[in-house]
Design an enzyme around this catalytic site. Structure first.
Site, PDB file in Angstrom:
ATOM      1  CG  HIS A  33      -1.893  -1.043   1.354  1.00 37.24           C
ATOM      2  ND1 HIS A  33      -1.787  -2.087   2.234  1.00 37.24           N
ATOM      3  CD2 HIS A  33      -3.055  -1.238   0.681  1.00 37.24           C
ATOM      4  CE1 HIS A  33      -2.835  -2.877   2.113  1.00 37.24           C
ATOM      5  NE2 HIS A  33      -3.616  -2.394   1.170  1.00 37.24           N
ATOM      6  CB  SER A 183      -4.452  -7.162   4.359  1.00 39.38           C
ATOM      7  OG  SER A 183      -4.115  -5.862   3.932  1.00 39.38           O
TER       8      SER A 183
END
Ligand code: PAF
Length: 278
Positions: A33, A183
């Site tokens: 990210h 994630s």
């Protein structure tokens, strides 16, 4: 860096801004990210990240409830990465009433691969992304290639709906062993984490075979799935497709190989753009 939770605050914070670059996320951020934030900073306008776990893109049996919510840590990371504004709405803010207007992406792109195994997923993604675009009104939006089909679907939505947004693709970030950062890697126990690299290795194996001249797509896909299954994975798909619209390869197409497979209860996806055209 400012953190806002309502659409009104967001609009106020961005009033008069031009050239906004936007990175939508569901939080629980990792280096992948942050590389998208770095890419967004190149656009030279304010950089906005959203953090919102979007119920609409989760099926009832999926991990919506357990998806890690780590807002404070995420904001620390975003601040250090040079993000200017975080939009972190709660559900009541983004969906104050049931979201009955939805963006229905075309089946040819959205009901294959991920969409086949996660029906309705891309409707949920497109609906929230369009809504977030309307809130942020970015000039540029950055999406990771890790979610390759998502990137394709969003590009097509932006094109078909004539949204004045440049969709920019960020490269997939990998661990030292080659595992794509995600994630959901946080769900893996130590032995699953060691095994997880097998997914990217299968994709590299397909690339090697292609470089050697193999073109029997189905047999190659089948062999890669079989090899994962033998190692204890439950593969959903390994698919060699053309990059532009994820259709079946025909002459001259640039290719990508995409895969999704479950290791224990954790479903991982990955892909590799292939440097071999058909
Ligand atoms: O890729 C994600 O994290 C999500 O699908 C997105 C784009 C933030 C929409 O909820």
């Amino acid at each position: 860096m400012r953190i806002v939770h309502t659409i009104a605050e967001l609009r106020q914070a961005l009033a008069g801004a031009t050239g906004t670059a936007f990175v939508p996320t569901m939080g629980n951020l990792h280096a992948g990210h942050l590389s998208l934030i770095e890419r967004a900073r190149k656009a030279r306008g304010p950089v906005v990240a959203s953090i919102f776990v979007n119920r609409l893109q989760f099926a009832p049996h999926e991990d919506f409830d357990t998806y890690p919510r780590t807002l404070e840590r995420d904001c620390d990371l975003l601040r250090a990465a040079g993000c200017n504004l975080v939009f972190a709405p709660n559900e009541a803010e983004l969906y104050p009433e049931p979201q009955v207007f939805k963006v229905e992406p075309p089946a040819a792109l959205a009901d294959i691969l991920e969409g086949h195994f996660r029906p309705g997923f891309f409707t949920g993604v497109c609906t929230v992304v369009l809504k977030l675009f309307n809130c942020v009104q970015p000039r540029v939006a950055v999406f990771g290639k890790k979610d390759y089909q998502q990137l394709m679907v969003i590009r097509r939505m932006v094109q078909q709906l004539a949204l004045p947004i440049d969709v920019v693709a960020g490269e997939t970030m990998r661990g030292e062993d080659g595992l794509a950062l995600s994630s959901r890697n946080g769900y893996l126990d130590a032995s699953q984490r060691l095994e997880a690299v097998a997914l990217s290795r299968e994709l590299s194996g397909v690339r090697i075979e292609l470089r050697r001249g193999r073109r029997d797509w189905s047999a190659m896909e089948e062999a890669a799935m079989q090899s994962l299954a033998v190692r204890g994975w439950q593969p959903d798909y390994v698919a060699i497709r053309r990059r532009t619209d994820l259709g079946m390869p025909t002459n001259g197409d640039a290719l990508v190989v995409l895969a999704a497979a479950r290791i224990g209860a954790t479903r991982l996806i990955d892909n590799l753009e292939l440097d071999v055209a058909v």
